[in-house]
Design a protein around this motif. Sequence first.
Motif, PDB file in Angstrom:
ATOM      1  N   ARG A  51      -2.790 -96.062 -48.696  1.00 22.84           N
ATOM      2  CA  ARG A  51      -2.100 -97.258 -49.180  1.00 22.84           C
ATOM      3  C   ARG A  51      -0.900 -96.846 -50.018  1.00 22.84           C
ATOM      4  O   ARG A  51      -0.991 -95.913 -50.819  1.00 22.84           O
ATOM      5  N   ILE A  52       0.218 -97.524 -49.848  1.00 21.36           N
ATOM      6  CA  ILE A  52       1.444 -97.115 -50.534  1.00 21.36           C
ATOM      7  C   ILE A  52       1.871 -98.131 -51.592  1.00 21.36           C
ATOM      8  O   ILE A  52       1.925 -97.822 -52.788  1.00 21.36           O
ATOM      9  N   GLU A  53       2.170 -99.336 -51.186  1.00 16.38           N
ATOM     10  CA  GLU A  53       2.787-100.292 -52.110  1.00 16.38           C
ATOM     11  C   GLU A  53       1.905-100.576 -53.317  1.00 16.38           C
ATOM     12  O   GLU A  53       2.371-100.596 -54.456  1.00 16.38           O
ATOM     13  N   GLU A  54       0.595-100.815 -53.085  1.00 19.64           N
ATOM     14  CA  GLU A  54      -0.276-101.172 -54.202  1.00 19.64           C
ATOM     15  C   GLU A  54      -0.654 -99.976 -55.067  1.00 19.64           C
ATOM     16  O   GLU A  54      -1.214-100.150 -56.149  1.00 19.64           O
ATOM     17  N   ALA A  55      -0.351 -98.755 -54.587  1.00 23.93           N
ATOM     18  CA  ALA A  55      -0.713 -97.554 -55.348  1.00 23.93           C
ATOM     19  C   ALA A  55       0.474 -96.903 -56.044  1.00 23.93           C
ATOM     20  O   ALA A  55       0.297 -96.085 -56.949  1.00 23.93           O
ATOM     21  N   MET A  56       1.672 -97.261 -55.664  1.00 22.71           N
ATOM     22  CA  MET A  56       2.879 -96.564 -56.117  1.00 22.71           C
ATOM     23  C   MET A  56       3.173 -96.833 -57.596  1.00 22.71           C
ATOM     24  O   MET A  56       2.984 -97.935 -58.097  1.00 22.71           O
ATOM     25  N   MET A  57       3.647 -95.775 -58.289  1.00 22.01           N
ATOM     26  CA  MET A  57       4.075 -95.926 -59.680  1.00 22.01           C
ATOM     27  C   MET A  57       5.256 -94.998 -59.957  1.00 22.01           C
ATOM     28  O   MET A  57       5.378 -93.936 -59.338  1.00 22.01           O
ATOM     29  N   ARG A  58       6.131 -95.430 -60.860  1.00 22.82           N
ATOM     30  CA  ARG A  58       7.267 -94.592 -61.241  1.00 22.82           C
ATOM     31  C   ARG A  58       6.765 -93.302 -61.873  1.00 22.82           C
ATOM     32  O   ARG A  58       5.758 -93.287 -62.576  1.00 22.82           O
ATOM     33  N   TYR A  59       7.511 -92.228 -61.671  1.00 24.25           N
ATOM     34  CA  TYR A  59       7.129 -90.954 -62.275  1.00 24.25           C
ATOM     35  C   TYR A  59       7.110 -91.046 -63.792  1.00 24.25           C
ATOM     36  O   TYR A  59       6.312 -90.387 -64.459  1.00 24.25           O
ATOM     37  N   SER A  60       7.993 -91.866 -64.338  1.00 25.16           N
ATOM     38  CA  SER A  60       8.062 -91.998 -65.805  1.00 25.16           C
ATOM     39  C   SER A  60       6.792 -92.609 -66.382  1.00 25.16           C
ATOM     40  O   SER A  60       6.500 -92.443 -67.569  1.00 25.16           O
ATOM     41  N   SER A  61       6.024 -93.312 -65.571  1.00 27.66           N
ATOM     42  CA  SER A  61       4.726 -93.821 -66.034  1.00 27.66           C
ATOM     43  C   SER A  61       3.573 -92.990 -65.480  1.00 27.66           C
ATOM     44  O   SER A  61       2.527 -92.859 -66.128  1.00 27.66           O
ATOM     45  N   PHE A  62       3.755 -92.412 -64.284  1.00 29.37           N
ATOM     46  CA  PHE A  62       2.679 -91.613 -63.687  1.00 29.37           C
ATOM     47  C   PHE A  62       2.351 -90.381 -64.525  1.00 29.37           C
ATOM     48  O   PHE A  62       1.178 -90.106 -64.811  1.00 29.37           O
ATOM     49  N   VAL A  63       3.365 -89.616 -64.963  1.00 29.10           N
ATOM     50  CA  VAL A  63       3.079 -88.344 -65.632  1.00 29.10           C
ATOM     51  C   VAL A  63       2.375 -88.556 -66.979  1.00 29.10           C
ATOM     52  O   VAL A  63       1.381 -87.872 -67.262  1.00 29.10           O
ATOM     53  N   PRO A  64       2.820 -89.480 -67.853  1.00 30.07           N
ATOM     54  CA  PRO A  64       2.037 -89.684 -69.083  1.00 30.07           C
ATOM     55  C   PRO A  64       0.626 -90.202 -68.800  1.00 30.07           C
ATOM     56  O   PRO A  64      -0.314 -89.841 -69.520  1.00 30.07           O
ATOM     57  N   ARG A  65       0.474 -91.027 -67.780  1.00 31.26           N
ATOM     58  CA  ARG A  65      -0.871 -91.472 -67.411  1.00 31.26           C
ATOM     59  C   ARG A  65      -1.728 -90.282 -66.971  1.00 31.26           C
ATOM     60  O   ARG A  65      -2.913 -90.183 -67.309  1.00 31.26           O
ATOM     61  N   LEU A  66      -1.131 -89.388 -66.201  1.00 34.95           N
ATOM     62  CA  LEU A  66      -1.861 -88.204 -65.757  1.00 34.95           C
ATOM     63  C   LEU A  66      -2.261 -87.351 -66.952  1.00 34.95           C
ATOM     64  O   LEU A  66      -3.401 -86.870 -67.034  1.00 34.95           O
ATOM     65  N   TYR A  67      -1.334 -87.155 -67.883  1.00 35.86           N
ATOM     66  CA  TYR A  67      -1.631 -86.371 -69.083  1.00 35.86           C
ATOM     67  C   TYR A  67      -2.783 -87.002 -69.865  1.00 35.86           C
ATOM     68  O   TYR A  67      -3.728 -86.317 -70.273  1.00 35.86           O
ATOM     69  N   ASN A  68      -2.713 -88.305 -70.041  1.00 35.75           N
ATOM     70  CA  ASN A  68      -3.763 -88.991 -70.804  1.00 35.75           C
ATOM     71  C   ASN A  68      -5.094 -88.959 -70.063  1.00 35.75           C
ATOM     72  O   ASN A  68      -6.161 -88.902 -70.699  1.00 35.75           O
ATOM     73  N   TYR A  69      -5.052 -88.998 -68.740  1.00 36.32           N
ATOM     74  CA  TYR A  69      -6.298 -88.877 -67.982  1.00 36.32           C
ATOM     75  C   TYR A  69      -6.895 -87.483 -68.184  1.00 36.32           C
ATOM     76  O   TYR A  69      -8.118 -87.345 -68.344  1.00 36.32           O
ATOM     77  N   CYS A  70      -6.047 -86.455 -68.181  1.00 34.20           N
ATOM     78  CA  CYS A  70      -6.531 -85.098 -68.460  1.00 34.20           C
ATOM     79  C   CYS A  70      -7.178 -85.032 -69.840  1.00 34.20           C
ATOM     80  O   CYS A  70      -8.236 -84.400 -70.008  1.00 34.20           O
ATOM     81  N   ARG A  71      -6.568 -85.688 -70.820  1.00 29.77           N
ATOM     82  CA  ARG A  71      -7.161 -85.718 -72.168  1.00 29.77           C
ATOM     83  C   ARG A  71      -8.539 -86.364 -72.125  1.00 29.77           C
ATOM     84  O   ARG A  71      -9.471 -85.916 -72.814  1.00 29.77           O
ATOM     85  N   SER A  72      -8.691 -87.414 -71.328  1.00 27.93           N
ATOM     86  CA  SER A  72      -9.979 -88.099 -71.247  1.00 27.93           C
ATOM     87  C   SER A  72     -11.056 -87.224 -70.622  1.00 27.93           C
ATOM     88  O   SER A  72     -12.252 -87.461 -70.834  1.00 27.93           O
ATOM     89  N   LEU A  73     -10.628 -86.206 -69.869  1.00 28.99           N
ATOM     90  CA  LEU A  73     -11.569 -85.262 -69.253  1.00 28.99           C
ATOM     91  C   LEU A  73     -11.916 -84.107 -70.186  1.00 28.99           C
ATOM     92  O   LEU A  73     -12.697 -83.232 -69.810  1.00 28.99           O
ATOM     93  N   GLY A  74     -11.305 -84.087 -71.369  1.00 28.37           N
ATOM     94  CA  GLY A  74     -11.569 -83.013 -72.316  1.00 28.37           C
ATOM     95  C   GLY A  74     -10.537 -81.911 -72.319  1.00 28.37           C
ATOM     96  O   GLY A  74     -10.682 -80.923 -73.049  1.00 28.37           O
ATOM     97  N   PHE A  75      -9.492 -82.039 -71.511  1.00 28.66           N
ATOM     98  CA  PHE A  75      -8.428 -81.035 -71.518  1.00 28.66           C
ATOM     99  C   PHE A  75      -7.776 -81.020 -72.899  1.00 28.66           C
ATOM    100  O   PHE A  75      -7.546 -82.073 -73.494  1.00 28.66           O
ATOM    101  N   GLU A  76      -7.460 -79.834 -73.396  1.00 25.00           N
ATOM    102  CA  GLU A  76      -6.987 -79.688 -74.771  1.00 25.00           C
ATOM    103  C   GLU A  76      -5.456 -79.606 -74.849  1.00 25.00           C
ATOM    104  O   GLU A  76      -4.841 -78.839 -74.101  1.00 25.00           O
ATOM    105  N   PRO A  77      -4.848 -80.390 -75.748  1.00 27.39           N
ATOM    106  CA  PRO A  77      -3.394 -80.295 -75.952  1.00 27.39           C
ATOM    107  C   PRO A  77      -3.000 -78.865 -76.324  1.00 27.39           C
ATOM    108  O   PRO A  77      -3.690 -78.197 -77.097  1.00 27.39           O
ATOM    109  N   GLY A  78      -1.914 -78.401 -75.755  1.00 30.45           N
ATOM    110  CA  GLY A  78      -1.447 -77.052 -76.039  1.00 30.45           C
ATOM    111  C   GLY A  78      -2.138 -75.980 -75.226  1.00 30.45           C
ATOM    112  O   GLY A  78      -1.733 -74.810 -75.279  1.00 30.45           O
ATOM    113  N   ARG A  79      -3.182 -76.349 -74.501  1.00 31.97           N
ATOM    114  CA  ARG A  79      -3.899 -75.395 -73.658  1.00 31.97           C
ATOM    115  C   ARG A  79      -3.836 -75.794 -72.182  1.00 31.97           C
ATOM    116  O   ARG A  79      -4.382 -75.115 -71.329  1.00 31.97           O
TER     117      ARG A  79
END
Length: 384
Positions: free
Chosen positions: A16-44
């Motif tokens: 699916r494309i249209e309903e899943a698409m997001m701007r990179y400017s919102s995708f990357v911080p969301r990805l970072y925050n999702y990594c944080r939710s998994l326990g990934f450590e800032p700076g590591r």
Amino acid sequence: MFTSASNVEELIRSFRIEEAMMRYSSFVPRLYNYCRSLGFEPGRMLPSRAFCSDESQGYPTILIAKHFGTFPFNHGRGGAIVATQRHGPFAEHGQDLVIIQASHVGYDPETAQFGTYRRIHAAHAEYTPNCGKIAAVVSRYLREYRFAQAGVLLERCEGVLCVRIDNGLLRGNRTEGLFLNLPRLVERDADGDFTPLRTYSTSKSFTASSALQRQVSDLDLKEGQRVAIGTRLRPKMFFYQRELDQEPESRDQQEAGLIAAMPWIVTSPNPLLTAAQINTQVEFDRAFRTAAQAPSFHGKRLLHIAGLNIDISPQPGEIFPTTHFVPWAAYVQDREGNQRILEQSELVALLREQGTENPDEVDLEAAISAMAETDKVQIGVDSA
């Protein structure tokens, strides 16, 4: 990966494309925050990108650096093939690891067409294929398809619908090229053979199969009248063969991954979009397995996310494309080795749950200024 024609169709339909698409400017911080939710450590956290080498991929790379605080490791080869032999070096460089894998396709908002991109640094800012590597692979198959569209004719002969086929498409001693799936086009005789009703200097005419007659039931042909099959030559009516290097990550890796789906690519309204989508799907299915089994990732947190980059051509005055990301799937592994696959709908939902503000993002301009103003380090060379 592809075991049948229905498997190819289902895979394409599932993306699916249209309903899943997001701007990179919102995708990357969301990805970072999702990594944080998994326990990934800032700076590591160490990101890597498995992108094509195209300059249009620079903007996503800059955003990854901004939000993860480091330039991403290069995990990709031309055409967005994942360089799995780099898993080991990548794993050595970080504690919590993120692989962002994406094929890409251009989009021209003026014509609403996929597959081209405005090269603003070229002499006349002309439009060229994007991704060029995928375009080069697909072009030969498109040429063969267009030849077949013109070389297969529908005609009315002796009161029945017939299909007249160029001898070049019937030659069975070929090892490469487009091959017709004759049972879908031609009716067998009483002995189960494909026997021509008429033979011409460069072609042969056969009784059309029942399936083909049903498909073209709207076609009203007079006796002796013939028309090219054109767009009625559908994916299940033909296939391709080509001698390719089957070694993993060889120069033919991308083509080998696409060839089974090529009938669906060349008949698509947007061939380069469909090809980039399938390349993303094939590469994720291949590459995540290597990551899941790589000893270098044991004891590490790992997120491997795959998707499609859509590069919207820069308009006058713009420096970068407005790139959008379409998530496809992700592989998640914790330090204990527990593994999980996220399919598209779940992955998109998890990303949309995350905020678009990243408290750890880096001010790149300030960081660059600080580097320029820091005390000069004397570099000594041992004269001995």
